[in-house]
Design an enzyme around this catalytic site. Structure first.
Site, PDB file in Angstrom:
ATOM      1  N   HIS A  17       0.818  -1.212   0.000  1.00 56.02           N
ATOM      2  CA  HIS A  17       0.000   0.000   0.000  1.00 56.02           C
ATOM      3  C   HIS A  17       0.853   1.264   0.000  1.00 56.02           C
ATOM      4  O   HIS A  17       0.360   2.331  -0.381  1.00 56.02           O
ATOM      5  CB  HIS A  17      -0.947  -0.014   1.195  1.00 56.02           C
ATOM      6  CG  HIS A  17      -2.140  -0.884   0.977  1.00 56.02           C
ATOM      7  ND1 HIS A  17      -3.400  -0.561   1.427  1.00 56.02           N
ATOM      8  CD2 HIS A  17      -2.274  -2.064   0.332  1.00 56.02           C
ATOM      9  CE1 HIS A  17      -4.247  -1.513   1.077  1.00 56.02           C
ATOM     10  NE2 HIS A  17      -3.580  -2.433   0.417  1.00 56.02           N
ATOM     11  N   HIS A  43      -2.280 -12.158  -2.483  1.00 56.38           N
ATOM     12  CA  HIS A  43      -3.347 -12.876  -1.798  1.00 56.38           C
ATOM     13  C   HIS A  43      -3.014 -14.336  -1.545  1.00 56.38           C
ATOM     14  O   HIS A  43      -3.851 -15.080  -1.055  1.00 56.38           O
ATOM     15  CB  HIS A  43      -4.635 -12.756  -2.613  1.00 56.38           C
ATOM     16  CG  HIS A  43      -5.143 -11.351  -2.711  1.00 56.38           C
ATOM     17  ND1 HIS A  43      -6.199 -10.982  -3.524  1.00 56.38           N
ATOM     18  CD2 HIS A  43      -4.738 -10.213  -2.083  1.00 56.38           C
ATOM     19  CE1 HIS A  43      -6.412  -9.682  -3.397  1.00 56.38           C
ATOM     20  NE2 HIS A  43      -5.538  -9.197  -2.532  1.00 56.38           N
TER      21      HIS A  43
END
EC number: 1.11.1.21
Length: 726
Positions: free
Chosen positions: A99, A267
């Site tokens: 992020h 993920h």
């Protein structure tokens, strides 16, 4: 009560609205005023380090082996105040790094992980960054230990790489050298929305037309890093989400294969958190009370940690083994059918139909409990979009290939905004040259500089031609991601040689002469182009009565077509250049605002911008030879006439067309000159006028020339990272 008592008990002794609390700003009072704040970011007064502190020198003494060992230990040293899922902080640290790096966007090179900006507002309080404040606090003991030798920017980015390594991925390595900023980049444009997570169609929407995302933005909503995990505007539809993903990742410099690899690799480990009521979460860090000590999203009414953590609102892991690097993501995604469900926090998520019990991931705190895995709408796009599906199947069938592609994409994601490889520091940095690093070979320094200058001076090229070519070569530099600039002489290659703003016909003529000089002298074309500009300036200053030598450092190299990713250079094409008084089109943003944006990207101050604009006008460098802003009778002479005549009250300034003005003699009404908005702003804006008045003074004629030369040299050397490496 007497007046003294009233003063001490009924009136606050602090002047409100100044430095102590938010107040009505100048821009709120006068919204049409030109806000120069973007040029004042990262003033030295915000930096707590000593003036002679050089992080890029300090980090070279960092014990990387010891840091690596401590980081690996941190991953599995679960702390009670914020326990690790399954005893491993890998997923959280990967999200932290991702992020930070994922704010990067190719249009203007802003965002990214290279400054540690994630520590500050607004990014530290974006909804998508919920609970990443906890990750940074978990890293604080490491930062405290290694101190000035390790920046937050490096540490935040390094955390994700070590997390992957600790879970079994062979990474591409890591480069240190990111320098921290000490103040928010509050003038970076993140969108015009008036609320977090505002859907398209709301006030200030970043979308127009069918679904055209505003440039330079990359994320789909205010407060998100990428796309909405629940679907477009929170409505699940994997094929529509795939369209958003493709646009977003392209604007982060990623192709389809890199996009699938990053989505799947991110993920493969960790989980989403939504096992609770999101409404009980406290305010984000920027809105928290003082006793929260900079932490946000605190849950004071329920447990709020471990299995009860709420972050995204989606709840569950993607794979059976969320702390291991494996092929579990694709096995889960492709081998099961999925249905829409709501998480305990009320978010849309996809869950498998008839999943085998042994394929379910175990609870983060109790291994005897198993839960359904989940997929977001973005994950389902990897299965349902035809192009993404094809890539996913290849990755599923070849784990080694997937690991290699992901490792390269992760390295690119976390290093894209660092600039060329010459800026990498540390033994863990890979030796391979990647085309996205815009490689440039080392140039020759052994030629006779004075001989080359003499050849240029007698080449028959005008001052304007010399200066324009050097400027056009250098002006592409972006300090945001260290791309562009004169090094490499890519102005002679596609696509730059054909850009409208480079005046291809004039450029071709000049380059033919300068390339011949380079070939005969042994100098690089890049060096000769810069020297040409310097020669033009020295000639123009001498005519004006000031002898000056423009500083020059040889050693630029010449890039080849093979070293140049043409598509990635398209975003560097100038669409406006206030310094050459040119706009490709009329834009919704004013010409002077465009000037500030470009100036900030080039790393220039307001004063440097002022002196360069005035000097370039006098050197007759306007695009297409227009005379707008050429406030002089001595064209081609480096003088301060621009400022003298701009501030002369014997003239009036009258609009005659869009972005065009006449400067008339007050007594005769004769038109003396024409000008554009970017000319007149230096007389109308109070700050810029103050600079202009300095250069208009009778005693500052030489100061003007020397300041112009200093600013010019800064632009020419902006991409010479070898000059400041220690």
């Amino acid at each position: 009560m007497n007046d003294k008592q009233k003063s001490s008990t009924g009136k606050c002794p602090v002047m409100h609205g100044g430095a102590t609390e938010a107040a009505t700003t100048n821009m709120e009072w006068w919204p049409k005023a030109l806000n120069l704040d973007i040029l004042h970011q990262h003033d030295n007064k915000t930096n707590p380090m000593a003036a002679d502190f050089n992080y890029r020198e300090a980090v070279k003494s960092l014990d990387i082996a010891a840091l690596n060992k401590d980081m690996h230990a941190l991953m599995t040293d679960s702390q009670d105040w914020w326990p690790a899922d399954w005893g491993h902080y890998g997923g959280l640290m990967i999200r932290l790094s991702w992020h930070a790096a994922g704010t990067y966007r190719i249009a203007d090179g802003r965002g990214g992980a290279a400054t540690g900006n994630q520590r500050f507002t607004p990014i530290n309080s974006w909804p998508d960054n919920v609970n990443l404040d906890k990750a940074r606090r978990l890293l604080w003991p490491i930062k405290k230990k290694y101190g000035n030798k390790l920046s937050w920017a490096d540490l935040i980015t390094y955390a994700g790489t070590i997390a992957y390594e600790s879970m079994g991925l062979k990474t591409q390595g890591f480069a240190f050298g990111r320098e921290d900023i000490w103040h928010p980049e509050k003038d970076t444009y993140w969108g015009a929305e008036k609320e977090w997570l505002a859907p398209s169609g709301s006030e200030g929407s970043r979308y127009s037309g069918e679904r055209d995302l505003e440039n330079p933005l990359a994320s789909v909503m205010m407060g998100l890093i990428y796309v909405n995990p629940e679907g477009v505007d929170g409505n699940p539809d994997p094929l529509k989400t795939a369209q958003d993903i493709r646009v977003t990742f392209e604007r982060m410099a990623m192709n389809d294969e890199e996009t699938v690899a990053l989505t799947a690799g991110g993920h493969t480990v960790g989980k989403c958190h939504g096992n609770g009521d999101a409404s009980v979460l406290g305010k984000e860090p920027a809105a928290g009370e003082i006793e929260e000590q900079g932490l946000g999203w605190n849950n004071k009414s329920k447990r709020g940690i471990g299995r009860d953590t709420v972050s995204s609102g989606i709840e569950g892991a993607w794979t059976t083994n969320p702390t291991q690097w494996d092929n579990g993501y694709f096995s889960m995604l492709l081998n099961y059918d999925w249905e829409l469900k709501k998480s305990p926090a009320g978010a849309w998520q996809w869950e498998p139909i008839n999943i085998k019990e042994e394929h379910k991931p175990v609870d983060v705190e109790d291994a005897s409990i198993r839960h359904n895995p989940i997929m977001t709408d973005a994950d389902m796009a990897m299965k349902m979009d035809p192009a993404y599906r094809k890539i996913s199947e290849r990755f599923h069938n070849d784990q080694q290939y997937f690991s290699e592609v992901f490792a390269r994409a992760w390295f690119k994601l976390t290093h894209r905004d660092m600039g060329p490889k010459t800026r990498y520091i540390g033994s863990d940095a890979p030796q391979e040259d990647f085309i996205w690093q815009d490689p440039v070979p080392q140039g020759n320094t052994g030629y006779d500089i004075e001989s080359v200058k003499a050849r240029i001076a007698t080449s028959g090229l005008s001052v304007s031609e010399l200066v324009c070519t050097a400027w056009d070569s250098a002006r592409t530099f972006r300090n945001s991601d260290k791309r562009g600039g004169a090094n490499g002489a890519r102005i002679r290659l596609a696509p730059q040689k054909d850009w409208q703003g480079n005046e291809p016909s004039r450029l071709s003529k000049v380059l033919a002469i300068l390339e011949n000089i380079a070939a005969e002298s042994g100098a690089s074309v890049a060096d000769v182009i810069v020297l040409a500009g310097n020669v033009g300036i020295e000639q123009a200053a001498k005519i004006g009565g000031v002898e000056v030598t423009v500083p020059f450092s040889s050693g630029r190299g010449d890039a080849t077509t093979e070293m140049t990713d043409c598509d990635s250079f398209d975003v560097l094409e100038p669409l406006h250049d206030a310094y050459r008084n040119w706009l490709k089109h009329d834009y919704s943003v004013s010409a002077e605002e465009l000037m500030l944006d470009r100036t900030q990207l080039m790393g220039l101050t307001a004063n440097e911008m002022t002196v360069l604009i005035g000097g370039m006008r006098m050197l007759d460098t306007n695009y297409g030879g227009t005379k707008h802003g050429v406030f002089t009778e001595r064209e081609g002479v480096l003088s301060n006439d621009y400022f003298i005549n701009l501030t002369d009250m014997n003239y009036t300034w009258q609009p005659v067309a869009n972005n065009l003005y006449e400067i008339r003699d007050r007594s005769s009404n004769e038109v003396k000159w024409t000008a554009t908005r970017v000319d007149l702003i230096f007389g109308s804006n109070s700050i810029l006028r103050a600079y202009s008045e300095v250069y208009a003074q009778d005693d500052n004629k030489e100061k003007f020339v020397h300041d112009f030369v200093a600013a010019w040299t800064k632009v020419m050397n902006a991409d010479r990272f070898d000059l400041d490496l220690i």
